[in-house]
Design a protein around this motif. Structure first.
Motif, PDB file in Angstrom:
ATOM      1  N   ARG A  23     -12.544  40.884  -1.678  1.00 51.30           N
ATOM      2  CA  ARG A  23     -11.731  40.065  -2.575  1.00 51.30           C
ATOM      3  C   ARG A  23     -10.824  40.975  -3.393  1.00 51.30           C
ATOM      4  NH1 ARG A  23     -16.210  36.291  -5.283  1.00 51.30           N
ATOM      5  NH2 ARG A  23     -14.415  35.518  -6.447  1.00 51.30           N
TER       6      ARG A  23
ATOM      7  N   TRP B 102      -8.581  41.551  -9.991  1.00 51.58           N
ATOM      8  CA  TRP B 102      -8.117  40.468 -10.872  1.00 51.58           C
ATOM      9  C   TRP B 102      -6.642  40.608 -11.209  1.00 51.58           C
ATOM     10  CZ3 TRP B 102      -5.824  41.379 -15.521  1.00 51.58           C
ATOM     11  CH2 TRP B 102      -5.989  42.650 -16.082  1.00 51.58           C
TER      12      TRP B 102
ATOM     13  N   ALA C  27      -4.383  38.916  -8.785  1.00 53.17           N
ATOM     14  CA  ALA C  27      -4.287  37.472  -9.027  1.00 53.17           C
ATOM     15  C   ALA C  27      -3.354  37.179 -10.190  1.00 53.17           C
ATOM     16  CB  ALA C  27      -5.677  36.896  -9.303  1.00 53.17           C
TER      17      ALA C  27
ATOM     18  N   ALA D 211      -7.666  24.732 -11.937  1.00 51.84           N
ATOM     19  CA  ALA D 211      -8.439  25.843 -11.376  1.00 51.84           C
ATOM     20  C   ALA D 211      -9.876  25.927 -11.885  1.00 51.84           C
ATOM     21  CB  ALA D 211      -7.723  27.157 -11.667  1.00 51.84           C
TER      22      ALA D 211
ATOM     23  N   TYR E 149     -13.437  27.088  -9.952  1.00 53.40           N
ATOM     24  CA  TYR E 149     -13.967  28.378 -10.395  1.00 53.40           C
ATOM     25  C   TYR E 149     -15.462  28.247 -10.698  1.00 53.40           C
ATOM     26  CZ  TYR E 149     -14.995  32.256 -13.569  1.00 53.40           C
ATOM     27  OH  TYR E 149     -15.572  33.350 -14.181  1.00 53.40           O
TER      28      TYR E 149
ATOM     29  N   VAL F 272      -5.909  32.074  -6.849  1.00 52.58           N
ATOM     30  CA  VAL F 272      -6.344  33.136  -7.775  1.00 52.58           C
ATOM     31  C   VAL F 272      -7.826  33.414  -7.601  1.00 52.58           C
ATOM     32  CG1 VAL F 272      -4.553  32.567  -9.471  1.00 52.58           C
ATOM     33  CG2 VAL F 272      -6.851  31.589  -9.717  1.00 52.58           C
ATOM     34  N   HIS F 273      -8.550  32.439  -7.000  1.00 51.56           N
ATOM     35  CA  HIS F 273      -9.985  32.645  -6.784  1.00 51.56           C
ATOM     36  C   HIS F 273     -10.256  33.656  -5.679  1.00 51.56           C
ATOM     37  CE1 HIS F 273     -10.580  29.590  -9.650  1.00 51.56           C
ATOM     38  NE2 HIS F 273     -10.387  28.550  -8.861  1.00 51.56           N
TER      39      HIS F 273
ATOM     40  N   SER G  50      -9.544  36.511  -6.145  1.00 43.09           N
ATOM     41  CA  SER G  50      -9.888  37.655  -6.980  1.00 43.09           C
ATOM     42  C   SER G  50     -11.369  37.654  -7.314  1.00 43.09           C
ATOM     43  CB  SER G  50      -9.069  37.607  -8.264  1.00 43.09           C
ATOM     44  OG  SER G  50      -9.601  38.464  -9.251  1.00 43.09           O
TER      45      SER G  50
ATOM     46  N   ARG H   3     -12.458  38.462 -10.195  1.00 44.00           N
ATOM     47  CA  ARG H   3     -12.588  37.972 -11.569  1.00 44.00           C
ATOM     48  C   ARG H   3     -11.431  37.040 -11.909  1.00 44.00           C
ATOM     49  NH1 ARG H   3     -14.318  43.496 -14.860  1.00 44.00           N
ATOM     50  NH2 ARG H   3     -16.267  43.905 -13.704  1.00 44.00           N
ATOM     51  N   SER H   4     -11.357  35.948 -11.184  1.00 49.12           N
ATOM     52  CA  SER H   4     -10.288  34.992 -11.443  1.00 49.12           C
ATOM     53  C   SER H   4     -10.440  34.371 -12.826  1.00 49.12           C
ATOM     54  CB  SER H   4     -10.280  33.892 -10.378  1.00 49.12           C
ATOM     55  OG  SER H   4     -11.530  33.231 -10.311  1.00 49.12           O
TER      56      SER H   4
ATOM     57  N   VAL I 159      -7.867  35.473 -15.289  1.00 49.27           N
ATOM     58  CA  VAL I 159      -6.583  34.768 -15.223  1.00 49.27           C
ATOM     59  C   VAL I 159      -6.653  33.468 -16.014  1.00 49.27           C
ATOM     60  CG1 VAL I 159      -4.900  33.663 -13.693  1.00 49.27           C
ATOM     61  CG2 VAL I 159      -6.034  35.787 -12.980  1.00 49.27           C
TER      62      VAL I 159
END
Length: 843
Positions: A6, A9, A12, A444, A448, A582-583, A585, A587-588, A591
């Motif tokens: 992945r 962060w 993202a 999001a 998440y 962004v997920h 990442s 560590r989304s 964000v």
């Protein structure tokens, strides 16, 4: 899951910033893009010359305020038009066209929205341009208006369109453009007075040949002209627009919004549609903050804006005049239409659109199902297991959709609750933090949480994230089908958003990229550029148009709910798929925290600093309308029982009088007139137009210390009172002494009925009180009015009706107290005011 790495962060975060950059660096510049202006050096090439149009606009602007009945409107502006048209006629090439100029002076009556209108001697200037030896029986009408609202020089509304048409006529009459049918150009002198100029033209002999109308108006200043109405139900009009227009700017969404009636404006097109004509309705829409104010001036309209309108209208006028459909009977069907970033134009029939909408929704759901089966096969689990997991993800994404739409609305509601509405009015960028960021968080956050908490080791993380995107697609598909079933042509927004998800989904399935970790996201990201750019462009356009309108929506509507819902829907359609990526990442959540931090900071700035104050001098003003009024009430025997002067205030936006009180405007003694509405016709105050009538319950009265002096002449003279044969009906014959804008209100007493009068009897069916607006342009005569009142007992020695007459004195100068009151308003205010007197009689 561990086999698929992945991204960090910050990648993202950069991904989100990339889309912000696309919006600010590409979408917004395309929205603002205008053509290069042509100069006098280009004359003779058959192109629109904006330099010449701009000089005409300067002269038009210098004439000043052009209200109906004023010397500026009836003499100076009329002479300006006739002089310019005379010059054009003198230079017209008789080998190509013939040109005629007519000066119409018209009288008429009509009813609209349960109110009645009487106009006398209003003036229109009409030009007929016919091709030499080729004219048929059909013609095209191009309409605009030259009058203005009080205080406004009307440079944009509609001086912009006036000078464009002058230049268009100049080119058509001097160049061989292959014109095949007759053109009629109407410069009407009373649009701002409830569309009376266009209504007067219905009486003109040249109206009979009109097959198509091109109406040009304005609700803004500068920018591009928006095609916001077409038809009705004539697809060929949009096909002609598509082929001929140089700088397309149009959308079905604008048409359907306008036709709901929520836009606080109207155009002459309404009159022509009632006259069973078809056509186009164009309006300037950028910078609506100056619309109908003293700041609507020549110097804020760029020459390139005139060039844009001129290029388009010149091409369209010729194309429509030469269209074979102009003289043929064509099928009736509505259309879907929209421009794409101002670069090209798409249109198709509503029936095709309906089929397309259902088909795309169905195909998307089928592709999602096939993808789920592929995930099951690759993951070596049963399809039932994957479908069960997908149902759970679908619920998660449904929650995300509700949050994405609901969180911005909650912000809008809370700001209004605490008196902070319209905080984005002068600083639209605030909307990004107030509404876009909460919407992105809402979209999001549920996925998440789900992806963090779920313990499914059988399906890769990449596939689980793809299932979240699939769930969002299914939700949009269901909405697409539902809205389509309801009949909205604006469903196309959902359809094209889904098309650009279905395409990468199909490609990923065909190429098996779906099965290769994050490979499927590359195709998706590239193809998602198209719907992101279009949807953000469309909703940015709507926000730019509607935000200034929130300043004249009145006090009863919370504008923040409208803007927040609009921004939220635009965010969902632009970023609904992308924000979930962004997920990818590790560590989304960082964000999401950053988006929350931006939102929190914006809320603080909007609520606690001057940046969030809605108004700015000259550019983003707070509107307030008021009438400096003297009202006199007479008893049945003619004695005066009430004689007072004050200000009838009509606040135009949600914040009402609060900013003025804070700025030190003396509104001491202000009371609502709403309690008088049941006792007196028009609530006992002057009702200057339909807007005052519609907002009468919100009108307020602020007393003056000195009496207003208008004119000595009383507004009515009772010529005769006659009891008619049978003894149950009495007739009052009255002579009226009115100004160029006046209102007569009639309210029979209980037990008495107005059964006849000198005006058309059909209007009596509207019921009491009867509101009649009188206006005139030039050379007025004092009208008479007969009223027949019926009572079953025949007792006419007692009061039978209340008659109120309100006269407006728009050209009268302010007295000292009025001037001091006007000067007390802060520099961010745009007062629109004039004197009036109101006489109420008991007969």
């Amino acid at each position: 899951k561990a086999l698929i790495p992945r991204v960090p962060w910050y990648v993202a975060g950069g991904f989100v910033l990339f889309w912000v950059t696309i919006f600010l660096g590409v979408v917004v510049p395309l929205f603002n893009r205008l053509p290069e202006p042509k100069t006098l050096e280009d004359a003779g090439k058959g192109v629109f010359i904006s330099e010449r149009a701009q000089e005409n606009l300067r002269v038009f602007d210098q004439i000043g305020v052009k209200t109906l009945g004023s010397a500026n409107n009836e003499i100076q502006t009329l002479n300006f038009l006739l002089n310019e048209l005379g010059k054009i006629q003198a230079n017209a090439n008789p080998d190509y066209v013939t040109m005629e100029i007519d000066h119409q002076i018209a009288n008429g009556t009509y009813d609209r929205n349960s109110l009645y209108y009487v106009f006398q001697n209003i003036q229109n200037v009409i030009v007929r341009v016919a091709p030499k030896d080729r004219a048929t029986g059909a013609c095209v009408l191009i309409n605009t208006h030259f009058d203005s609202k009080p205080t406004s020089h009307s440079a944009s509304d509609a001086g912009h369109m006036v000078v464009v048409l002058l230049e268009v006529i100049r080119i058509i009459t001097t160049q061989d453009l292959g014109l095949e049918n007759t053109l009629i150009f109407l410069f009407n002198g009373a649009e701002e007075n409830t569309l009376q100029g266009s209504h007067a033209f219905l009486q003109h002999e040249w109206y009979l040949c009109v097959a198509v109308v091109i109406n040009l108006d304005s609700a803004g200043s500068g920018g591009k002209e928006l095609l916001f109405q077409s038809g009705p139900k004539k697809v060929w009009l949009l096909n002609v627009y598509k082929k001929s227009i140089k700088h397309p700017f149009a959308t079905t969404v604008g048409e359907e919004i306008f036709q709901t009636g929520i836009v606080p404006s109207d155009t002459d097109m309404k009159i022509f549609l009632l006259g069973e004509r078809i056509g186009y309705d164009f309006g300037m829409c950028k910078n609506g903050y100056v619309y109908h104010t003293k700041f609507d001036r020549y110097d804020i309209i760029p020459r390139a804006s005139l060039q844009n309108t001129g290029d388009n209208i010149l091409s369209l006028v010729i194309a429509v005049a030469n269209a074979p459909e102009l003289t043929e009977t064509t099928a009736e069907e509505s259309a879907v239409f929209f421009d794409v970033l101002g670069v090209f134009f798409i249109t198709y029939s509503a029936s095709f659109g309906t089929t397309l909408n259902y088909a795309v929704a169905a195909v998307t759901i089928v592709l999602v199902y096939v993808s789920l089966l592929r995930i099951a096969a690759v993951s070596k689990v049963t399809s039932e297991q994957v479908l069960n997991w997908f149902v759970l993800i679908l619920v998660v994404q449904l929650v995300a959709f509700v949050l994405g739409l609901g969180l911005p609305i909650v912000v809008g509601y809370m700001f209004d609750k605490y008196g902070l509405t319209l905080s984005y009015f002068s600083t639209p960028a605030i909307s990004l933090g107030l509404y876009v960021c909460p919407s992105l968080v809402g979209l999001a956050l549920p996925s998440y949480i789900y992806l963090k908490l779920q313990k499914n080791e059988n399906v890769t993380y990449a596939h689980q994230l793809q299932m979240a995107l699939h769930a969002h697609a299914v939700i949009l598909s269901v909405l697409c089908a539902g809205i389509n079933y309801y009949g909205l042509r604006s469903t196309y927004i959902f359809t094209w958003t889904l098309i650009f998800y279905a395409i990468p989904l199909a490609l990923n399935l065909l190429t098996t990229l779906q099965d290769r970790g994050w490979s499927w996201t590359g195709v998706l990201k590239i193809i998602q550029i198209a719907p992101f750019m279009y949807n953000s462009y469309l909703f940015y356009t709507l926000v730019v148009i509607l935000t200034p309108m929130m300043g004249r929506f009145g006090q009863n509507t919370n504008p923040d709910l409208i803007i927040s819902a609009l921004v939220a829907l635009g965010t969902i359609l632009s970023m609904g798929f992308l924000i979930l990526l962004v997920h990818m990442s590790r560590r989304s959540g960082i964000v999401l925290v950053a988006l929350l931090a931006v939102s929190a900071a914006t809320i603080y700035i909007a609520s606690s600093t001057q940046i969030g104050f809605p108004y700015r001098p000259k550019t983003n003003v707070q509107r307030v309308n008021y009438l400096v009024t003297r009202r006199i009430f007479y008893e049945y025997d003619g004695t005066v029982i009430r004689d007072e002067s004050g200000y009838v205030m009509s606040m135009q936006d949600r914040r009402g009088s609060a900013p003025f009180v804070e700025a030190g405007v003396n509104l001491k003694g202000m009371v609502s007139v709403g309690s008088d509405c049941s006792a007196y016709p028009g609530c006992g105050v002057p009702i200057s137009d339909w807007r005052y009538w519609n907002s009468r319950l919100n009108l307020t009265w602020v007393p003056r210390t000195t009496q207003l002096v208008t004119i000595d002449q009383k507004p009515i003279e009772i010529l005769k009172k006659t009891v008619l044969e049978g003894g149950t009906t009495v007739r009052f014959d009255l002579k009226l002494y009115l100004t160029n804008h006046a209102t007569v209100m009639v309210q029979p007493y209980p037990g008495a009925t107005l059964t006849n009068w000198t005006l058309p009897s059909e209007y009596l069916a509207t019921g009491s009180p009867y509101i009649v607006f009188y206006s005139y342009g030039v050379n007025p005569t004092d009208p008479t009015l007969s009223l027949e009142i019926t009572k079953s007992n025949g007792d006419f020695d007692v009061p039978v009706l209340i008659l109120a007459v309100a006269r407006q004195h728009m050209e009268m100068q302010r007295d000292q107290e009025s001037q001091e009151f006007y000067d007390s308003f802060p520099n961010f205010a745009a007062p629109v005011e004039w004197p009036a007197d109101h006489h109420q009689y008991i007969l």
